[in-house]
Scaffold this motif. Structure first.
Motif, PDB file in Angstrom:
ATOM      1  N   ARG A 276       1.036   1.340 -11.045  1.00 45.63           N
ATOM      2  CA  ARG A 276       2.265   0.743 -10.511  1.00 45.63           C
ATOM      3  C   ARG A 276       2.121   0.352  -9.053  1.00 45.63           C
ATOM      4  NH1 ARG A 276       6.385   4.994 -13.342  1.00 45.63           N
ATOM      5  NH2 ARG A 276       5.993   4.311 -15.464  1.00 45.63           N
ATOM      6  N   ASP A 277       1.425   1.175  -8.294  1.00 48.58           N
ATOM      7  CA  ASP A 277       1.214   0.925  -6.876  1.00 48.58           C
ATOM      8  C   ASP A 277       0.239  -0.241  -6.691  1.00 48.58           C
ATOM      9  OD1 ASP A 277      -0.889   1.864  -4.493  1.00 48.58           O
ATOM     10  OD2 ASP A 277       1.226   2.117  -3.964  1.00 48.58           O
ATOM     11  N   ALA A 278       0.510  -1.109  -5.718  1.00 54.18           N
ATOM     12  CA  ALA A 278      -0.332  -2.294  -5.495  1.00 54.18           C
ATOM     13  C   ALA A 278      -1.776  -1.910  -5.201  1.00 54.18           C
ATOM     14  CB  ALA A 278       0.240  -3.131  -4.355  1.00 54.18           C
ATOM     15  N   ARG A 279      -1.972  -0.858  -4.440  1.00 50.47           N
ATOM     16  CA  ARG A 279      -3.331  -0.430  -4.091  1.00 50.47           C
ATOM     17  C   ARG A 279      -4.066   0.068  -5.337  1.00 50.47           C
ATOM     18  NH1 ARG A 279      -7.401  -1.511  -1.153  1.00 50.47           N
ATOM     19  NH2 ARG A 279      -8.467   0.216  -0.175  1.00 50.47           N
ATOM     20  N   MET A 280      -3.391   0.824  -6.173  1.00 50.09           N
ATOM     21  CA  MET A 280      -4.012   1.315  -7.410  1.00 50.09           C
ATOM     22  C   MET A 280      -4.301   0.156  -8.366  1.00 50.09           C
ATOM     23  SD  MET A 280      -4.466   4.594  -7.068  1.00 50.09           S
ATOM     24  CE  MET A 280      -4.791   4.228  -5.351  1.00 50.09           C
ATOM     25  N   GLN A 281      -3.419  -0.850  -8.394  1.00 51.34           N
ATOM     26  CA  GLN A 281      -3.663  -2.031  -9.225  1.00 51.34           C
ATOM     27  C   GLN A 281      -4.925  -2.760  -8.769  1.00 51.34           C
ATOM     28  OE1 GLN A 281      -0.022  -4.271  -8.890  1.00 51.34           O
ATOM     29  NE2 GLN A 281       1.044  -3.023 -10.421  1.00 51.34           N
TER      30      GLN A 281
ATOM     31  N   GLU B 185      -7.493   7.226  -4.075  1.00 52.86           N
ATOM     32  CA  GLU B 185      -8.312   6.129  -3.550  1.00 52.86           C
ATOM     33  C   GLU B 185      -9.766   6.565  -3.421  1.00 52.86           C
ATOM     34  OE1 GLU B 185      -4.969   3.733  -0.899  1.00 52.86           O
ATOM     35  OE2 GLU B 185      -6.117   5.340   0.037  1.00 52.86           O
TER      36      GLU B 185
ATOM     37  N   THR C 157      -6.382   8.193   0.332  1.00 54.71           N
ATOM     38  CA  THR C 157      -5.748   9.250  -0.443  1.00 54.71           C
ATOM     39  C   THR C 157      -6.800   9.821  -1.405  1.00 54.71           C
ATOM     40  OG1 THR C 157      -5.076   7.801  -2.264  1.00 54.71           O
ATOM     41  CG2 THR C 157      -3.529   8.017  -0.395  1.00 54.71           C
TER      42      THR C 157
END
Length: 102
Positions: free
Chosen positions: A60-65, A19, A16
């Protein structure tokens, strides 16, 4: 010493926009670290990434974390680190580098 480092990179996977912004930030941080830099000032046109890294927004999103955790680990190796938001319209040079990477 105030040196500006410019680099274009191509990701070998689908990502994204946010990302890709995190990937670019991590690459830049790693490069500065390897060159022995202890102070880093970076710029991004992603309000989300800048907000998360500077502690103004929650990841909040696992990938962003996961990305945020990686940035925070690298950030601890710098004496000073700042990430500033720039508008997309004021970021035409970075857009040119991104086009090279694509």
């Amino acid at each position: 010493d105030g040196a500006a480092i410019e680099k274009s990179l191509r990701l070998g996977f689908s990502a994204t926009n946010n990302e890709a912004e995190y990937e670019a930030l991590l690459q830049g941080m790693t490069m500065v670290q390897r060159l022995g830099g202890r102070v880093m000032e970076a710029f991004s046109d992603s309000k989300l990434v800048v907000g998360q890294v500077m502690g103004e927004l929650e990841a909040r999103d696992a990938r962003m974390q996961e990305y945020l955790g990686r940035v925070k680990r690298l950030q601890s190796s710098f004496e000073s680190f700042n990430l500033t938001h720039v508008s997309r319209s004021a970021n035409t040079h970075a857009d040119s580098l991104a086009t090279l990477g694509a």
